[in-house]
Design a protein around this motif. Structure first.
Motif, PDB file in Angstrom:
ATOM      1  N   ARG A  71      -4.114  16.386 -10.861  1.00  0.00           N
ATOM      2  CA  ARG A  71      -5.022  17.630 -11.028  1.00  0.00           C
ATOM      3  C   ARG A  71      -5.148  18.325  -9.691  1.00  0.00           C
ATOM      4  O   ARG A  71      -5.249  19.436  -9.907  1.00  0.00           O
ATOM      5  CB  ARG A  71      -6.119  16.974 -11.952  1.00  0.00           C
ATOM      6  CG  ARG A  71      -7.206  17.890 -12.242  1.00  0.00           C
ATOM      7  CD  ARG A  71      -8.311  17.512 -12.911  1.00  0.00           C
ATOM      8  NE  ARG A  71      -7.831  16.923 -14.308  1.00  0.00           N
ATOM      9  CZ  ARG A  71      -8.405  16.591 -15.273  1.00  0.00           C
ATOM     10  NH1 ARG A  71      -9.745  16.497 -14.929  1.00  0.00           N
ATOM     11  NH2 ARG A  71      -8.158  16.028 -16.130  1.00  0.00           N
ATOM     12  N   THR A  72      -5.680  17.568  -8.779  1.00  0.00           N
ATOM     13  CA  THR A  72      -5.885  18.260  -7.722  1.00  0.00           C
ATOM     14  C   THR A  72      -5.036  18.517  -6.499  1.00  0.00           C
ATOM     15  O   THR A  72      -5.274  19.113  -5.437  1.00  0.00           O
ATOM     16  CB  THR A  72      -7.325  17.665  -6.939  1.00  0.00           C
ATOM     17  OG1 THR A  72      -6.730  16.443  -6.601  1.00  0.00           O
ATOM     18  CG2 THR A  72      -8.377  17.526  -7.833  1.00  0.00           C
ATOM     19  N   LEU A  73      -3.834  17.640  -6.796  1.00  0.00           N
ATOM     20  CA  LEU A  73      -2.681  17.325  -5.568  1.00  0.00           C
ATOM     21  C   LEU A  73      -3.086  16.802  -4.490  1.00  0.00           C
ATOM     22  O   LEU A  73      -2.469  17.109  -3.421  1.00  0.00           O
ATOM     23  CB  LEU A  73      -2.036  18.942  -5.466  1.00  0.00           C
ATOM     24  CG  LEU A  73      -1.452  19.495  -6.696  1.00  0.00           C
ATOM     25  CD1 LEU A  73      -0.818  21.005  -6.425  1.00  0.00           C
ATOM     26  CD2 LEU A  73      -0.666  18.585  -7.224  1.00  0.00           C
ATOM     27  N   GLU A  74      -4.500  16.217  -4.248  1.00  0.00           N
ATOM     28  CA  GLU A  74      -4.777  15.645  -3.084  1.00  0.00           C
ATOM     29  C   GLU A  74      -4.367  14.302  -2.962  1.00  0.00           C
ATOM     30  O   GLU A  74      -4.073  13.533  -3.783  1.00  0.00           O
ATOM     31  CB  GLU A  74      -6.320  15.507  -3.391  1.00  0.00           C
ATOM     32  CG  GLU A  74      -7.141  14.707  -2.264  1.00  0.00           C
ATOM     33  CD  GLU A  74      -8.546  14.066  -2.630  1.00  0.00           C
ATOM     34  OE1 GLU A  74      -9.189  13.518  -1.823  1.00  0.00           O
ATOM     35  OE2 GLU A  74      -9.075  14.703  -3.554  1.00  0.00           O
ATOM     36  N   LYS A  75      -3.963  14.005  -1.743  1.00  0.00           N
ATOM     37  CA  LYS A  75      -3.336  12.815  -1.310  1.00  0.00           C
ATOM     38  C   LYS A  75      -4.247  11.682  -1.303  1.00  0.00           C
ATOM     39  O   LYS A  75      -5.546  11.835  -0.774  1.00  0.00           O
ATOM     40  CB  LYS A  75      -2.631  12.652   0.232  1.00  0.00           C
ATOM     41  CG  LYS A  75      -1.510  13.828   0.228  1.00  0.00           C
ATOM     42  CD  LYS A  75      -0.395  13.337  -0.325  1.00  0.00           C
ATOM     43  CE  LYS A  75       0.662  14.568  -0.251  1.00  0.00           C
ATOM     44  NZ  LYS A  75       1.962  14.111  -0.985  1.00  0.00           N
ATOM     45  N   VAL A  76      -3.808  10.455  -1.891  1.00  0.00           N
ATOM     46  CA  VAL A  76      -4.786   9.199  -2.056  1.00  0.00           C
ATOM     47  C   VAL A  76      -4.347   8.192  -1.538  1.00  0.00           C
ATOM     48  O   VAL A  76      -3.065   7.944  -2.108  1.00  0.00           O
ATOM     49  CB  VAL A  76      -5.204   9.193  -3.635  1.00  0.00           C
ATOM     50  CG1 VAL A  76      -6.169   7.974  -3.790  1.00  0.00           C
ATOM     51  CG2 VAL A  76      -5.977  10.457  -4.166  1.00  0.00           C
ATOM     52  N   GLU A  77      -4.907   7.532  -0.810  1.00  0.00           N
ATOM     53  CA  GLU A  77      -4.256   6.145  -0.492  1.00  0.00           C
ATOM     54  C   GLU A  77      -4.656   5.040  -1.552  1.00  0.00           C
ATOM     55  O   GLU A  77      -5.758   4.783  -1.876  1.00  0.00           O
ATOM     56  CB  GLU A  77      -5.086   5.546   1.041  1.00  0.00           C
ATOM     57  CG  GLU A  77      -4.472   6.385   2.274  1.00  0.00           C
ATOM     58  CD  GLU A  77      -3.230   6.477   2.398  1.00  0.00           C
ATOM     59  OE1 GLU A  77      -2.362   5.399   2.398  1.00  0.00           O
ATOM     60  OE2 GLU A  77      -2.488   7.685   2.862  1.00  0.00           O
ATOM     61  N   VAL A  78      -3.523   4.221  -2.014  1.00  0.00           N
ATOM     62  CA  VAL A  78      -3.524   3.172  -2.704  1.00  0.00           C
ATOM     63  C   VAL A  78      -3.422   1.897  -2.052  1.00  0.00           C
ATOM     64  O   VAL A  78      -2.460   1.815  -1.264  1.00  0.00           O
ATOM     65  CB  VAL A  78      -2.703   3.417  -3.905  1.00  0.00           C
ATOM     66  CG1 VAL A  78      -2.592   2.240  -4.812  1.00  0.00           C
ATOM     67  CG2 VAL A  78      -2.772   4.725  -4.697  1.00  0.00           C
TER      68      VAL A  78
ATOM     69  N   ALA B  31       0.933  -1.009   0.063  1.00  0.00           N
ATOM     70  CA  ALA B  31       0.082   0.068  -0.087  1.00  0.00           C
ATOM     71  C   ALA B  31       1.076   1.353  -0.067  1.00  0.00           C
ATOM     72  O   ALA B  31       2.010   1.195   0.412  1.00  0.00           O
ATOM     73  CB  ALA B  31      -0.721  -0.096   1.192  1.00  0.00           C
ATOM     74  N   ARG B  32       0.365   2.177  -0.663  1.00  0.00           N
ATOM     75  CA  ARG B  32       0.976   3.478  -0.627  1.00  0.00           C
ATOM     76  C   ARG B  32       0.353   4.741  -0.667  1.00  0.00           C
ATOM     77  O   ARG B  32      -0.981   4.491  -0.710  1.00  0.00           O
ATOM     78  CB  ARG B  32       2.294   3.488  -1.926  1.00  0.00           C
ATOM     79  CG  ARG B  32       1.441   3.552  -3.281  1.00  0.00           C
ATOM     80  CD  ARG B  32       2.281   3.221  -4.321  1.00  0.00           C
ATOM     81  NE  ARG B  32       1.618   3.187  -5.837  1.00  0.00           N
ATOM     82  CZ  ARG B  32       1.118   4.062  -6.368  1.00  0.00           C
ATOM     83  NH1 ARG B  32       1.489   5.269  -5.959  1.00  0.00           N
ATOM     84  NH2 ARG B  32       0.401   3.905  -7.647  1.00  0.00           N
ATOM     85  N   THR B  33       0.789   5.972  -0.673  1.00  0.00           N
ATOM     86  CA  THR B  33       0.082   7.041  -0.476  1.00  0.00           C
ATOM     87  C   THR B  33       0.547   7.793  -2.004  1.00  0.00           C
ATOM     88  O   THR B  33       1.701   8.028  -2.120  1.00  0.00           O
ATOM     89  CB  THR B  33       0.543   7.941   0.548  1.00  0.00           C
ATOM     90  OG1 THR B  33       0.212   7.515   1.753  1.00  0.00           O
ATOM     91  CG2 THR B  33      -0.228   9.234   0.309  1.00  0.00           C
TER      92      THR B  33
END
Length: 96
Positions: free
Chosen positions: A66-73, A59-61
């Motif tokens: 586009r939004t520069l929002e952090k997303v958990e993968v 798992a990674r961040t």
């Protein structure tokens, strides 16, 4: 050039003298078994051809560009293929 599953089925049926319907069934069953074994986490080894196995990607961040929002993968399993001796020699044009 791309070779499709249907191309392979036609070639196998022609060289073996078997019906295309039977060859199609056997080829599809073979692929289904490979998928089922990999889904169980098993390693498939075909001597001199190669090895199929799964590896876990942790798992990674990540960041939405586009939004520069952090997303958990989440962690994922992926299929890895390591070619065997005959595969390497065949692809590189060396006789086996």
């Amino acid at each position: 050039m791309t070779t499709t599953k249907q191309d392979l089925i036609d070639r196998i049926a022609e060289t073996t003298g078997t019906t295309r319907t039977l060859v199609k069934t056997v080829v599809q069953d073979f692929f289904d078994e490979i998928i089922a074994e990999l889904a169980k986490g098993n390693r498939l080894e075909f001597r001199d051809f190669g090895v199929f196995e799964t590896k876990t990607r942790p798992a990674r961040t990540a960041q939405n560009p586009r939004t520069l929002e952090k997303v958990e993968v989440p962690a994922k399993r992926r299929v890895v293929f390591k070619p065997g001796r005959l595969m390497r020699e065949g692809v590189n044009g060396r006789p086996s």
